[in-house]
Design an enzyme around this catalytic site. Sequence first.
Site, PDB file in Angstrom:
ATOM      1  N   TYR A 175      18.141  -3.058   8.224  1.00  0.00           N
ATOM      2  CA  TYR A 175      18.648  -4.435   8.197  1.00  0.00           C
ATOM      3  C   TYR A 175      20.152  -4.372   8.487  1.00  0.00           C
ATOM      4  O   TYR A 175      20.759  -3.288   8.452  1.00  0.00           O
ATOM      5  CB  TYR A 175      18.359  -5.074   6.833  1.00  0.00           C
ATOM      6  CG  TYR A 175      16.892  -5.422   6.642  1.00  0.00           C
ATOM      7  CD1 TYR A 175      16.279  -6.384   7.448  1.00  0.00           C
ATOM      8  CD2 TYR A 175      16.118  -4.797   5.670  1.00  0.00           C
ATOM      9  CE1 TYR A 175      14.935  -6.712   7.284  1.00  0.00           C
ATOM     10  CE2 TYR A 175      14.775  -5.120   5.501  1.00  0.00           C
ATOM     11  CZ  TYR A 175      14.184  -6.077   6.312  1.00  0.00           C
ATOM     12  OH  TYR A 175      12.863  -6.394   6.151  1.00  0.00           O
ATOM     13  N   ARG A 223      20.890  -1.113  -2.376  1.00  0.00           N
ATOM     14  CA  ARG A 223      19.823  -0.250  -1.860  1.00  0.00           C
ATOM     15  C   ARG A 223      20.276   0.357  -0.544  1.00  0.00           C
ATOM     16  O   ARG A 223      20.738  -0.364   0.352  1.00  0.00           O
ATOM     17  CB  ARG A 223      18.520  -1.034  -1.663  1.00  0.00           C
ATOM     18  CG  ARG A 223      17.336  -0.084  -1.506  1.00  0.00           C
ATOM     19  CD  ARG A 223      15.986  -0.727  -1.660  1.00  0.00           C
ATOM     20  NE  ARG A 223      15.036   0.279  -2.148  1.00  0.00           N
ATOM     21  CZ  ARG A 223      13.725   0.204  -2.023  1.00  0.00           C
ATOM     22  NH1 ARG A 223      13.177  -0.857  -1.467  1.00  0.00           N
ATOM     23  NH2 ARG A 223      12.945   1.163  -2.474  1.00  0.00           N
ATOM     24  N   ARG A 323       4.445   0.152  -4.727  1.00  0.00           N
ATOM     25  CA  ARG A 323       3.004  -0.093  -4.640  1.00  0.00           C
ATOM     26  C   ARG A 323       2.232   0.280  -5.897  1.00  0.00           C
ATOM     27  O   ARG A 323       1.161  -0.278  -6.149  1.00  0.00           O
ATOM     28  CB  ARG A 323       2.456   0.638  -3.411  1.00  0.00           C
ATOM     29  CG  ARG A 323       2.951   0.016  -2.119  1.00  0.00           C
ATOM     30  CD  ARG A 323       2.670   0.893  -0.926  1.00  0.00           C
ATOM     31  NE  ARG A 323       3.530   2.064  -0.882  1.00  0.00           N
ATOM     32  CZ  ARG A 323       3.420   3.042  -0.011  1.00  0.00           C
ATOM     33  NH1 ARG A 323       2.448   3.008   0.877  1.00  0.00           N
ATOM     34  NH2 ARG A 323       4.259   4.066  -0.006  1.00  0.00           N
ATOM     35  N   CYS A 346      -2.103   3.752  -6.523  1.00  0.00           N
ATOM     36  CA  CYS A 346      -2.005   3.330  -5.121  1.00  0.00           C
ATOM     37  C   CYS A 346      -2.403   4.495  -4.227  1.00  0.00           C
ATOM     38  O   CYS A 346      -1.978   5.629  -4.443  1.00  0.00           O
ATOM     39  CB  CYS A 346      -0.568   2.916  -4.833  1.00  0.00           C
ATOM     40  SG  CYS A 346      -0.193   2.880  -3.081  1.00  0.00           S
ATOM     41  N   CYS A 349      -2.585   3.158   1.432  1.00  0.00           N
ATOM     42  CA  CYS A 349      -3.372   2.795   2.623  1.00  0.00           C
ATOM     43  C   CYS A 349      -2.649   1.791   3.517  1.00  0.00           C
ATOM     44  O   CYS A 349      -3.080   1.537   4.641  1.00  0.00           O
ATOM     45  CB  CYS A 349      -4.718   2.227   2.194  1.00  0.00           C
ATOM     46  SG  CYS A 349      -4.568   0.642   1.339  1.00  0.00           S
ATOM     47  N   CYS A 364      -3.965  -6.090  -2.370  1.00  0.00           N
ATOM     48  CA  CYS A 364      -4.055  -4.642  -2.536  1.00  0.00           C
ATOM     49  C   CYS A 364      -5.508  -4.207  -2.425  1.00  0.00           C
ATOM     50  O   CYS A 364      -6.395  -4.844  -2.991  1.00  0.00           O
ATOM     51  CB  CYS A 364      -3.479  -4.247  -3.894  1.00  0.00           C
ATOM     52  SG  CYS A 364      -3.776  -2.522  -4.303  1.00  0.00           S
ATOM     53  N   ALA A 396     -17.574  -0.989  -3.366  1.00  0.00           N
ATOM     54  CA  ALA A 396     -18.016  -2.345  -3.739  1.00  0.00           C
ATOM     55  C   ALA A 396     -18.932  -2.265  -4.958  1.00  0.00           C
ATOM     56  O   ALA A 396     -18.760  -3.007  -5.935  1.00  0.00           O
ATOM     57  CB  ALA A 396     -18.730  -3.009  -2.568  1.00  0.00           C
ATOM     58  N   GLU A 415     -27.259   5.796  -6.758  1.00  0.00           N
ATOM     59  CA  GLU A 415     -26.608   6.303  -5.544  1.00  0.00           C
ATOM     60  C   GLU A 415     -27.478   7.421  -4.968  1.00  0.00           C
ATOM     61  O   GLU A 415     -27.851   8.341  -5.691  1.00  0.00           O
ATOM     62  CB  GLU A 415     -25.201   6.818  -5.892  1.00  0.00           C
ATOM     63  CG  GLU A 415     -24.534   7.640  -4.821  1.00  0.00           C
ATOM     64  CD  GLU A 415     -24.446   6.939  -3.466  1.00  0.00           C
ATOM     65  OE1 GLU A 415     -23.987   5.784  -3.414  1.00  0.00           O
ATOM     66  OE2 GLU A 415     -24.858   7.561  -2.455  1.00  0.00           O
TER      67      GLU A 415
END
Length: 649
Positions: A175, A223, A323, A346, A349, A364, A396, A415
């Site tokens: 920036y 920062r 994250r 986290c 990904c 997320c 899921a 499974e």
Amino acid sequence: MMPYPTLFSPASINQLTLKNRLVMTPMGCSLANTDGTITDEFIAYYAERAKGGAALIYTEVACVNSEHGRRSSRQIWLTDESQLPMLQKLTQTIHQYGCAIFPQLLHPGVISTNAANGGRPLPGPSGITSKFLKQEARAFEHDELKGLVQDFVRAAVLAKKAGFDGVEIHAAHHYPLHEFLSPYFNKRTDEYGGSFENRCRLLLEIVDAVRAAVGRAYPISVRVSAEDYMGDESYHLDENLKLCQLLEQHTVDVISVSVGGTENGRSHSLEPITYPQGWRRHLAKAIRTMVNIPVISTTVIRDPDYAESLLNEGYLDFVGMGRSFLADPEWPAKAAAGHPEDIRKCISCLRCIDSIKAGGTILCSVNPECGAEYAKKELVQNGDGRLCVIVGGGVAGMECARILAQRKFRVCLYEKEGHLGGQVYLAAQAPKKDKMQWFIDYEETQLRKLEVDICLNHAVTPEEILKLRPYLVVDATGSEPYLPPVEGIDGPLLTTPVEILSGKCQLTNQSVVLFGTGLTSLETAEYLTARGNMVTIIGESSRIASGGGSSVVIGEILRSLQQDNAVIMTGRKLLKIGTDRVVYQKVDTGEIFELPCDKAVMCKGVRSCGKIAAALQGRHPNVRVIGDAAKVGRIQEDVLAGYQLAMEV
Ligand SMILES: Cc1cc2nc3c(=O)[nH]c(=O)nc-3n(C[C@H](O)[C@H](O)[C@H](O)COP(=O)(O)O)c2cc1C
Ligand code: SF4
């Protein structure tokens, strides 16, 4: 005794005492209104992280100039007194949890869009446009810089009035305040360009002016990117060390260490899955040894043992995590309770940042509540021990089982493989993708704690399910590889990514052809090259990974494949799979080629299964289909589907 004594010891920034060392670093969440005012969604999102035990929260980047300084359409602004009531509501809410909060003040310069800034050219030190955003750019006029200083002052004064505990000036990530520091971006010939002293001038003027306006006791954080990774001409640690000393002399109270930025396309500051914990901790330590003010740093910090060791080994004073707080807002509370195994880590990904870049709000992959805290339904424990059968132990199915069990349903999860995780388990087998396994381990740990009955190696049949007389059946059987109707598709030369990644088909030092240029194909190719195979990827489309996936992740894999001399050919149609070769056609010229190989892998995507639901149709009143079995998606969609179903039944 406290399990992580240093992590949970207090420490100060200026006169502000923080209850522990855990700091949530700034992350754009796009939950504000388009006029920059704060929403209840925004407050609920941060409140969740404060409640979870963070000691200090930095907000997302706050706009300091709404005419030519907007980063995105749904960021907060600190430009106007009319914003005070909601800003005060935010700070009061966060303070209720004993957490401090700083806004991060930003002018985005050329790292934005003309559209977000009324069609105006974007200002930077020298009018060099962003390589990736490719917007019209211009140089800041000399006299304009005084106005820019005042923009930061106005924002800081407003922040103090609103009850923020300090402010951060964003001088990292390419920036403008970083660009001014870097000879790569700063080509000015006035007193803001050229020598190191001149390049630091603007940032120091802002720091001095903000300090004069807010008083000596008010914490100011800056920062920085310790390295900007723009090649020889760029700005390196040696200059950054000198800068940090100057910042300390100019009464900055804390340095937040990051790296890089958007402009080299490598995402060093927001690391993809391949980066290990702590890979850039040495940069923070180098700065820490040069200054007498506290240092915060991110460096892919994911587990409390590691965070504690970074503090004890003198790398940093405060643990900066972005994250980790998205994936699990209760990270601090779980660590403090001595239950690191309950932390949903986290997996790097990048789905969160992809959502923001695509104009969406924060979300997320592993935390379906992220960004939806305000609308979150209460978890009602009314399962009464009713039996739910879940078929398929992918993400899921596992997430659905976890929530149903929390709701006091009795859950039985079947499974067919000998392990949980489904497609994510396979993805975790590719090189440097082991973080994927973290999520599977988290879910499995929770399911075992919740006493879910997990039946592995059991391809349950519809008849078996009916005999159990369950209240609910969930088909989470996922997907199966799509095999297009091509001559030789049933032959022995062909295999699938599932066979390769599961280790059922083991190949080393062979010549392998993969069909398809999607993410699965690239990841399978990477897995194969890591085992010494010579790989050729053939795709019909002219583009690579046109089906989606993070551009950063795809870039990483392509670099690795290139290093391993993999060949990628697009615009080629597969005609035939023989016994020792494949035949393909060049789409534009119609020429036909033969390519000898030891094995061919069909990576043309997957198709939903849903066979259990189909078999039970009309035979059970309450059958639901989720995840890839309903619609092929990424981890985030699958986890969300499991969560939503379990919350609503
Ligand atoms: C969605 C998202 C948005 C981000 N936005 C900002 C931002 O506004 N300002 C900033 O300095 N860093 C931003 N970052 C970088 C984070 O503060 C952090 O440095 C980075 O995610 C690496 O740390 P981590 O591995 O702990 O997440 C963002 C990161 C993410 C994931
Ligand atoms: S979306 Fe992925 S990278 Fe982002 S916080 Fe969640 S797990 Fe981490």
